[in-house]
Design a protein around this motif. Structure first.
Motif, mmCIF file in Angstrom:
data_model
loop_
_atom_site.group_PDB
_atom_site.id
_atom_site.type_symbol
_atom_site.label_atom_id
_atom_site.label_comp_id
_atom_site.label_asym_id
_atom_site.label_seq_id
_atom_site.Cartn_x
_atom_site.Cartn_y
_atom_site.Cartn_z
ATOM 1 N N CYS A 163 -11.819 2.417 11.101
ATOM 2 C CA CYS A 163 -11.738 1.265 10.148
ATOM 3 C C CYS A 163 -11.940 1.794 8.655
ATOM 4 C CB CYS A 163 -12.885 0.377 10.367
ATOM 5 S SG CYS A 163 -12.470 -0.874 11.987
ATOM 6 N N GLY A 164 -12.657 2.563 8.565
ATOM 7 C CA GLY A 164 -12.797 3.154 7.158
ATOM 8 C C GLY A 164 -11.436 3.704 6.470
ATOM 9 N N SER A 165 -10.550 3.944 7.484
ATOM 10 C CA SER A 165 -9.259 4.591 7.121
ATOM 11 C C SER A 165 -8.649 3.276 6.328
ATOM 12 C CB SER A 165 -8.351 5.209 7.964
ATOM 13 O OG SER A 165 -8.056 4.212 8.900
ATOM 14 N N PHE A 166 -8.712 2.201 6.674
ATOM 15 C CA PHE A 166 -7.987 0.852 5.855
ATOM 16 C C PHE A 166 -8.635 0.760 4.645
ATOM 17 C CE2 PHE A 166 -7.345 0.541 10.445
ATOM 18 C CZ PHE A 166 -5.938 0.243 10.566
ATOM 19 N N TYR A 167 -9.775 1.199 4.128
ATOM 20 C CA TYR A 167 -10.290 0.733 2.919
ATOM 21 C C TYR A 167 -9.415 1.259 1.845
ATOM 22 C CZ TYR A 167 -14.332 -0.573 0.112
ATOM 23 O OH TYR A 167 -14.990 -1.134 -1.023
ATOM 24 N N PRO A 168 -9.171 0.499 0.637
ATOM 25 C CA PRO A 168 -8.153 1.005 -0.542
ATOM 26 C C PRO A 168 -8.979 2.374 -1.319
ATOM 27 C CG PRO A 168 -8.652 -1.242 -0.540
ATOM 28 C CD PRO A 168 -9.508 -0.931 0.503
ATOM 29 N N GLY A 169 -7.976 2.948 -1.506
ATOM 30 C CA GLY A 169 -8.817 4.457 -2.039
ATOM 31 C C GLY A 169 -8.938 5.480 -0.967
ATOM 32 N N ARG A 170 -8.724 5.050 0.343
ATOM 33 C CA ARG A 170 -9.033 6.057 1.278
ATOM 34 C C ARG A 170 -7.817 5.662 2.594
ATOM 35 N NH1 ARG A 170 -14.862 5.815 3.883
ATOM 36 N NH2 ARG A 170 -16.184 6.038 2.062
ATOM 37 N N ALA A 171 -6.699 4.761 2.267
ATOM 38 C CA ALA A 171 -5.849 4.776 2.907
ATOM 39 C C ALA A 171 -4.749 5.377 2.708
ATOM 40 C CB ALA A 171 -5.549 3.309 3.271
ATOM 41 N N ASP A 172 -3.854 5.738 3.489
ATOM 42 C CA ASP A 172 -2.572 6.355 3.081
ATOM 43 C C ASP A 172 -1.479 5.675 2.305
ATOM 44 O OD1 ASP A 172 -3.471 8.591 4.621
ATOM 45 O OD2 ASP A 172 -2.619 8.018 6.511
ATOM 46 N N SER A 173 -1.371 4.423 2.523
ATOM 47 C CA SER A 173 -0.496 3.600 1.941
ATOM 48 C C SER A 173 -0.774 2.043 1.723
ATOM 49 C CB SER A 173 0.863 3.805 2.462
ATOM 50 O OG SER A 173 0.827 3.143 3.901
ATOM 51 N N PRO A 174 -0.249 1.313 0.947
ATOM 52 C CA PRO A 174 -0.364 -0.114 0.910
ATOM 53 C C PRO A 174 0.011 -0.721 2.368
ATOM 54 C CG PRO A 174 0.624 0.455 -1.154
ATOM 55 C CD PRO A 174 0.624 1.503 -0.355
ATOM 56 N N GLU A 175 0.872 -0.196 3.013
ATOM 57 C CA GLU A 175 1.408 -0.666 4.261
ATOM 58 C C GLU A 175 0.256 -0.405 5.385
ATOM 59 O OE1 GLU A 175 3.040 1.516 2.428
ATOM 60 O OE2 GLU A 175 4.709 -0.195 1.807
ATOM 61 N N TRP A 176 -0.694 0.668 5.279
ATOM 62 C CA TRP A 176 -1.494 0.998 6.169
ATOM 63 C C TRP A 176 -2.645 -0.022 5.900
ATOM 64 C CZ3 TRP A 176 -1.949 3.816 10.323
ATOM 65 C CH2 TRP A 176 -3.246 4.035 10.784
ATOM 66 N N ALA A 221 -2.401 -3.150 4.721
ATOM 67 C CA ALA A 221 -1.918 -4.280 5.176
ATOM 68 C C ALA A 221 -2.012 -4.492 6.611
ATOM 69 C CB ALA A 221 -0.554 -4.608 4.765
ATOM 70 N N SER A 222 -1.944 -3.383 7.587
ATOM 71 C CA SER A 222 -1.955 -3.619 8.969
ATOM 72 C C SER A 222 -3.229 -3.522 9.623
ATOM 73 C CB SER A 222 -1.256 -2.176 9.531
ATOM 74 O OG SER A 222 -2.193 -0.880 9.357
ATOM 75 N N PHE A 260 -4.867 -4.787 13.294
ATOM 76 C CA PHE A 260 -5.769 -3.849 14.149
ATOM 77 C C PHE A 260 -6.860 -4.738 14.644
ATOM 78 C CE2 PHE A 260 -9.424 -1.388 14.122
ATOM 79 C CZ PHE A 260 -9.449 -0.471 15.158
ATOM 80 N N VAL A 261 -7.464 -5.549 13.601
ATOM 81 C CA VAL A 261 -8.471 -6.350 14.075
ATOM 82 C C VAL A 261 -8.302 -7.180 15.178
ATOM 83 C CG1 VAL A 261 -10.152 -8.401 13.113
ATOM 84 C CG2 VAL A 261 -9.736 -6.020 11.911
ATOM 85 N N GLU A 262 -7.025 -7.720 15.161
ATOM 86 C CA GLU A 262 -6.543 -8.893 16.027
ATOM 87 C C GLU A 262 -6.660 -7.934 17.555
ATOM 88 O OE1 GLU A 262 -2.551 -9.986 14.884
ATOM 89 O OE2 GLU A 262 -3.361 -11.424 13.432
ATOM 90 N N GLN A 263 -6.113 -6.757 17.687
ATOM 91 C CA GLN A 263 -6.170 -5.990 18.765
ATOM 92 C C GLN A 263 -7.780 -5.624 19.175
ATOM 93 O OE1 GLN A 263 -2.589 -3.533 20.066
ATOM 94 N NE2 GLN A 263 -3.753 -5.157 20.821
ATOM 95 N N ALA A 316 -0.222 -12.520 24.541
ATOM 96 C CA ALA A 316 0.030 -13.557 23.567
ATOM 97 C C ALA A 316 1.327 -13.204 22.622
ATOM 98 C CB ALA A 316 -1.292 -13.623 22.525
ATOM 99 N N ALA A 317 1.764 -14.185 21.972
ATOM 100 C CA ALA A 317 3.144 -13.783 21.262
ATOM 101 C C ALA A 317 2.951 -12.800 20.162
ATOM 102 C CB ALA A 317 3.838 -14.978 20.724
ATOM 103 N N VAL A 318 3.652 -11.794 20.096
ATOM 104 C CA VAL A 318 3.656 -10.646 19.111
ATOM 105 C C VAL A 318 4.266 -11.091 17.991
ATOM 106 C CG1 VAL A 318 4.290 -8.388 18.519
ATOM 107 C CG2 VAL A 318 3.295 -8.948 20.818
ATOM 108 N N VAL A 319 3.822 -11.271 16.685
ATOM 109 C CA VAL A 319 4.682 -11.769 15.432
ATOM 110 C C VAL A 319 4.563 -10.382 14.626
ATOM 111 C CG1 VAL A 319 4.773 -13.022 13.546
ATOM 112 C CG2 VAL A 319 3.888 -14.031 15.712
ATOM 113 N N LEU A 320 5.580 -9.807 14.204
ATOM 114 C CA LEU A 320 5.467 -8.508 13.288
ATOM 115 C C LEU A 320 5.582 -8.948 11.969
ATOM 116 C CD1 LEU A 320 8.655 -6.716 15.018
ATOM 117 C CD2 LEU A 320 6.067 -6.480 15.346
ATOM 118 N N ARG A 321 4.525 -8.610 11.420
ATOM 119 C CA ARG A 321 4.251 -8.918 10.036
ATOM 120 C C ARG A 321 3.593 -7.659 9.204
ATOM 121 N NH1 ARG A 321 1.059 -11.653 13.453
ATOM 122 N NH2 ARG A 321 -1.008 -12.014 12.934
#
Length: 121
Positions: free
Chosen positions: A41-54, A56-57, A61-64, A116-121
């Motif tokens: 989860c720490g890898s999603f924190y701004p400044g630690r993440a690889d990209s804005p897309e990461w 945004a995902s 992840f939380v849903e899963q 459950a239905a998978v919605v790509l976003r």
């Protein structure tokens, strides 16, 4: 007709691959320890993440997590982030029971679907 057939075969192949990827991710998330989930989860924190897309995902992840991790483990992840202080509150809030209830309430499972239905976003 050949192009339509090719397009439909590609769609079906991608759908099967997506199904396998979702199942694989769910197994890995369910098997992760509290420490592994906290580190990840720490890898999603701004400044630690690889990209804005990461970043945004993170919501996906939380849903899963809410779908395949036992509540006691989720509570431990929430507690770990609460202990880090207010700057980590947005991540802690994602694992609060109220947020899990909200996610479950909007879960839509088509009739006869095994997930459950998978919605790509």
């Amino acid at each position: 007709m050949a192009e339509l057939r090719a397009a439909w075969k590609l769609r079906s192949s991608l759908a099967e691959a997506m199904e396998q990827a979702i199942d694989y991710a769910a197994r890995e998330i369910a098997a992760a320890t509290v420490d592994e989930l906290v580190d990840f989860c720490g890898s999603f924190y701004p400044g630690r993440a690889d990209s804005p897309e990461w970043i945004a995902s993170f919501d996906r992840f939380v849903e899963q997590v809410w779908e395949c991790v036992v509540p006691q483990t989720i509570a431990q992840v929430e507690a770990a982030f609460r202990a880090r202080g207010p700057v980590w509150a947005p991540i802690a809030n994602a694992f609060a029971p109220e947020h899990g209830d909200q996610l479950r309430a909007r879960d839509w499972r088509p009739s006869g679907a095994r997930r459950a239905a998978v919605v790509l976003r």
